[in-house]
Write a protein that holds these residues in place. Structure first.
Motif, PDB file in Angstrom:
ATOM      1  N   SER B  29       0.833  -1.206   0.000  1.00 27.46           N
ATOM      2  CA  SER B  29       0.000   0.000   0.000  1.00 27.46           C
ATOM      3  C   SER B  29       0.860   1.246   0.000  1.00 27.46           C
ATOM      4  CB  SER B  29      -0.898   0.036   1.235  1.00 27.46           C
ATOM      5  OG  SER B  29      -1.483  -1.213   1.443  1.00 27.46           O
ATOM      6  N   ALA B  30       1.903   1.217   0.804  1.00 25.22           N
ATOM      7  CA  ALA B  30       2.754   2.400   0.916  1.00 25.22           C
ATOM      8  C   ALA B  30       3.386   2.730  -0.436  1.00 25.22           C
ATOM      9  CB  ALA B  30       3.829   2.177   1.971  1.00 25.22           C
ATOM     10  N   VAL B  31       3.920   1.719  -1.110  1.00 21.49           N
ATOM     11  CA  VAL B  31       4.531   1.955  -2.419  1.00 21.49           C
ATOM     12  C   VAL B  31       3.500   2.560  -3.364  1.00 21.49           C
ATOM     13  CG1 VAL B  31       5.420   0.801  -4.469  1.00 21.49           C
ATOM     14  CG2 VAL B  31       6.315   0.206  -2.228  1.00 21.49           C
ATOM     15  N   MET B  44      -0.288   9.055   6.130  1.00 23.30           N
ATOM     16  CA  MET B  44      -0.251   7.772   6.825  1.00 23.30           C
ATOM     17  C   MET B  44      -1.656   7.189   6.905  1.00 23.30           C
ATOM     18  SD  MET B  44       2.915   7.282   7.432  1.00 23.30           S
ATOM     19  CE  MET B  44       3.312   6.184   8.795  1.00 23.30           C
ATOM     20  N   ASP B  45      -2.633   8.057   7.054  1.00 22.26           N
ATOM     21  CA  ASP B  45      -4.016   7.584   7.106  1.00 22.26           C
ATOM     22  C   ASP B  45      -4.389   6.850   5.824  1.00 22.26           C
ATOM     23  OD1 ASP B  45      -5.495   8.828   9.620  1.00 22.26           O
ATOM     24  OD2 ASP B  45      -4.079  10.321   8.897  1.00 22.26           O
ATOM     25  N   GLU B  46      -4.049   7.457   4.684  1.00 22.49           N
ATOM     26  CA  GLU B  46      -4.422   6.822   3.430  1.00 22.49           C
ATOM     27  C   GLU B  46      -3.697   5.497   3.246  1.00 22.49           C
ATOM     28  OE1 GLU B  46      -3.871   9.162  -0.084  1.00 22.49           O
ATOM     29  OE2 GLU B  46      -4.742   7.627  -1.376  1.00 22.49           O
ATOM     30  N   ILE B  47      -2.436   5.482   3.590  1.00 27.44           N
ATOM     31  CA  ILE B  47      -1.688   4.229   3.466  1.00 27.44           C
ATOM     32  C   ILE B  47      -2.337   3.139   4.301  1.00 27.44           C
ATOM     33  CG2 ILE B  47       0.492   3.100   4.037  1.00 27.44           C
ATOM     34  CD1 ILE B  47       1.865   5.786   3.294  1.00 27.44           C
ATOM     35  N   ALA B  48      -2.696   3.507   5.527  1.00 24.45           N
ATOM     36  CA  ALA B  48      -3.343   2.535   6.410  1.00 24.45           C
ATOM     37  C   ALA B  48      -4.671   2.079   5.806  1.00 24.45           C
ATOM     38  CB  ALA B  48      -3.564   3.152   7.788  1.00 24.45           C
ATOM     39  N   GLU B  49      -5.420   3.035   5.295  1.00 18.38           N
ATOM     40  CA  GLU B  49      -6.730   2.715   4.738  1.00 18.38           C
ATOM     41  C   GLU B  49      -6.603   1.755   3.558  1.00 18.38           C
ATOM     42  OE1 GLU B  49      -9.005   6.158   3.690  1.00 18.38           O
ATOM     43  OE2 GLU B  49     -10.331   4.951   2.407  1.00 18.38           O
ATOM     44  N   GLY B  52      -6.082  -1.576   4.470  1.00 20.82           N
ATOM     45  CA  GLY B  52      -7.201  -2.188   5.166  1.00 20.82           C
ATOM     46  C   GLY B  52      -6.936  -2.371   6.642  1.00 20.82           C
ATOM     47  N   ILE B  53      -6.228  -1.386   7.206  1.00 16.90           N
ATOM     48  CA  ILE B  53      -5.789  -1.516   8.589  1.00 16.90           C
ATOM     49  C   ILE B  53      -5.816  -0.118   9.207  1.00 16.90           C
ATOM     50  CG2 ILE B  53      -3.299  -1.050   8.582  1.00 16.90           C
ATOM     51  CD1 ILE B  53      -4.899  -4.312   9.627  1.00 16.90           C
ATOM     52  N   SER B  54      -5.680  -0.015  10.505  1.00 15.84           N
ATOM     53  CA  SER B  54      -5.695   1.324  11.093  1.00 15.84           C
ATOM     54  C   SER B  54      -4.277   1.845  11.315  1.00 15.84           C
ATOM     55  CB  SER B  54      -6.447   1.311  12.414  1.00 15.84           C
ATOM     56  OG  SER B  54      -5.687   0.657  13.372  1.00 15.84           O
ATOM     57  N   LYS B  55      -4.196   3.146  11.399  1.00 19.35           N
ATOM     58  CA  LYS B  55      -2.893   3.804  11.405  1.00 19.35           C
ATOM     59  C   LYS B  55      -1.927   3.310  12.478  1.00 19.35           C
ATOM     60  CE  LYS B  55      -3.072   8.129  12.135  1.00 19.35           C
ATOM     61  NZ  LYS B  55      -3.079   9.597  12.152  1.00 19.35           N
ATOM     62  N   PRO B  56      -2.361   3.171  13.718  1.00 12.35           N
ATOM     63  CA  PRO B  56      -1.392   2.742  14.739  1.00 12.35           C
ATOM     64  C   PRO B  56      -0.697   1.421  14.407  1.00 12.35           C
ATOM     65  CG  PRO B  56      -3.328   3.599  15.800  1.00 12.35           C
ATOM     66  CD  PRO B  56      -3.636   3.543  14.340  1.00 12.35           C
ATOM     67  N   MET B  57      -1.346   0.580  13.621  1.00 13.30           N
ATOM     68  CA  MET B  57      -0.684  -0.659  13.237  1.00 13.30           C
ATOM     69  C   MET B  57       0.544  -0.374  12.379  1.00 13.30           C
ATOM     70  SD  MET B  57      -2.043  -3.117  14.681  1.00 13.30           S
ATOM     71  CE  MET B  57      -1.077  -4.354  13.854  1.00 13.30           C
ATOM     72  N   GLY B  63       7.122   1.773  11.966  1.00 11.60           N
ATOM     73  CA  GLY B  63       7.692   3.014  12.472  1.00 11.60           C
ATOM     74  C   GLY B  63       7.176   4.265  11.791  1.00 11.60           C
ATOM     75  N   HIS B  64       7.930   5.314  11.911  1.00 12.23           N
ATOM     76  CA  HIS B  64       7.513   6.620  11.427  1.00 12.23           C
ATOM     77  C   HIS B  64       7.517   6.688   9.911  1.00 12.23           C
ATOM     78  CE1 HIS B  64       8.404   8.698  15.505  1.00 12.23           C
ATOM     79  NE2 HIS B  64       7.751   7.555  15.632  1.00 12.23           N
ATOM     80  N   LYS B  65       7.025   7.804   9.410  1.00 13.24           N
ATOM     81  CA  LYS B  65       6.869   7.928   7.967  1.00 13.24           C
ATOM     82  C   LYS B  65       8.201   7.748   7.230  1.00 13.24           C
ATOM     83  CE  LYS B  65       4.444  10.853   4.653  1.00 13.24           C
ATOM     84  NZ  LYS B  65       3.861  12.192   4.369  1.00 13.24           N
ATOM     85  N   GLU B  66       9.237   8.355   7.752  1.00 13.11           N
ATOM     86  CA  GLU B  66      10.535   8.217   7.094  1.00 13.11           C
ATOM     87  C   GLU B  66      10.988   6.764   7.058  1.00 13.11           C
ATOM     88  OE1 GLU B  66      13.642  10.744   8.399  1.00 13.11           O
ATOM     89  OE2 GLU B  66      12.490  12.586   8.174  1.00 13.11           O
TER      90      GLU B  66
END
Lengths: 219, 219
Positions: B29-31, B44-49, B52-57, B63-66
């Motif tokens: 998803s991130a890629v 980060m929200d969109e990546i998580a979405e 299909g998972i929530s952001k804290p996961m 880790g962090h965005k970087e």
DNA sequence: GCGTAACCTTACGCATGGGTAGGTATGCTC
DNA sequence: GAGCATACCTACCCATGCGTAAGGTTACGC
């Protein structure tokens, strides 16, 4: 009441300058900051500060952040195209035209590393500026591919447009890559780099491996 | 008390998956999101979405965005290098080695346009990732320049390291540029593009203008 | 069958930075 | 020297989005 009055009591701490001058100063600062920090990393506050002016002035003269960046793109792009076009001489043989174009290009990058960084390192990847950028790159590609086409027709041959475009893209890409190489090495010599580029582009890896070399025409 | 309990009353709306699987999904998803929106534009929200998972996961696992971006960079970069290395055969003649490398490279870009965009369009310009990126590019340049060096020595000659490096940079740059060209044209054929690149790189503009052409070896 | 670790959630804190409101000095015109 | 456009400022609003706190549920070992 802001603090403005207090400063003024000791005389104005700033100079009033005509708009055209301030705009150029702002663009100078913007190019500098954008190239150092990247599009997102650059803050309007910092740009204003470097320009020795306050933020609302930037908005008043050059608009929002995107507009400002586009203005930088245009100015630097125009300068670059002028530098290259100025070196062109349509009736020379192809290799000499290419050589002159390359030399002008590397000269420009060497002298305007900030501008180059803004144009080709930052603008990429922001699809917001894809249009502006592709227009500029297309002009470059057109110049190169027109040159190739001209040389071909002089020999009574011709090639499909896509073919020319691809070769032109490869040339432009190789040149950009070496420009990055150059921009990261302050001690490197633009002229020498242009010669090397010319060798690789004109002769190709095959002939280079066979020991062939290309030399700039003795002026 | 969160709303979690309410959802569960109708049964869990999500699947519990082992960490290794989720991590790969997140990277996928991130890629995808990074390539569509750029590093900053991606949230980060969109990546998580998308995953299909929530952001804290995402934070818990990667880790962090970087960190997340670097992880993408590494995964895609490793895949690319593997694709190219897999095509190498050290004892073939130089032109055939170059040809195979180019074909593998363009094949990879054609098949992983998102990964390519992340690697070379987004990572540039963020000096934060300059180190990671320059390491990867250096490996590429090293491969190419090693190949050239090998071919030279086979003929009993050699060249200064800088010379080889410059040629290698030009080759890599030209190839990257054509990769961009390819990534923007879904209908374009990677194989054909590789052939054109090979022509430009191996023969050079000079011979191309004289009508020479290079053909892939018939397998 | 029961504790505990691993998985996963909602809801929020809070810094950053783009963009603006509203007001002050200066010089040019007549 | 009154009026007006222009150049310029300080101080603020507020959306966005990173990162986290606190807690609920399921699987698995023993």
């Amino acid at each position: 009441m802001g603090r403005y009055a207090r400063k003024v009591s000791t005389g104005p701490a700033f100079k009033r300058l005509p708009r055209a001058v301030r705009e150029q100063q702002m663009l100078d600062s913007a190019v500098q900051v954008f190239s150092r920090r990247g599009y997102h990393g650059a803050s309007m506050d910092e740009i204003a500060e470097v320009a020795g002016i306050s933020k609302p002035m930037v908005y008043a003269y050059l608009g929002h952040k995107e507009d400002l960046f586009v203005a930088c793109l245009h100015r630097e792009g125009t300068r670059m195209m002028e530098a290259i076009a100025g070196a062109a001489a349509p009736d020379l043989p192809a290799d000499e035209r290419l050589w002159r174009g390359l030399r002008a290009f590397f000269g420009f990058v060497g002298a305007h590393r900030d501008g180059w960084a803004v144009l080709y390192r930052q603008a990429r990847g922001e699809q917001r500026f894809a249009r502006e950028l592709s227009v500029m790159r297309a002009r470059l590609v057109e110049v190169v591919s027109g040159m190739l086409d001209h040389a071909l027709r002089a020999e009574g041959r011709e090639a499909a447009e896509t073919e020319l475009e691809v070769v032109a893209y490869a040339l432009v890409g190789a040149t950009e890559s070496l420009a990055d190489w150059l921009a990261d090495r302050p001690e490197a010599d633009p002229e020498k780099t242009a010669t090397r580029m010319m060798n690789a582009a004109w002769l190709g890896a095959g002939q280079l491996l066979s020991g062939a070399t290309w030399h700039p025409p003795t002026v």
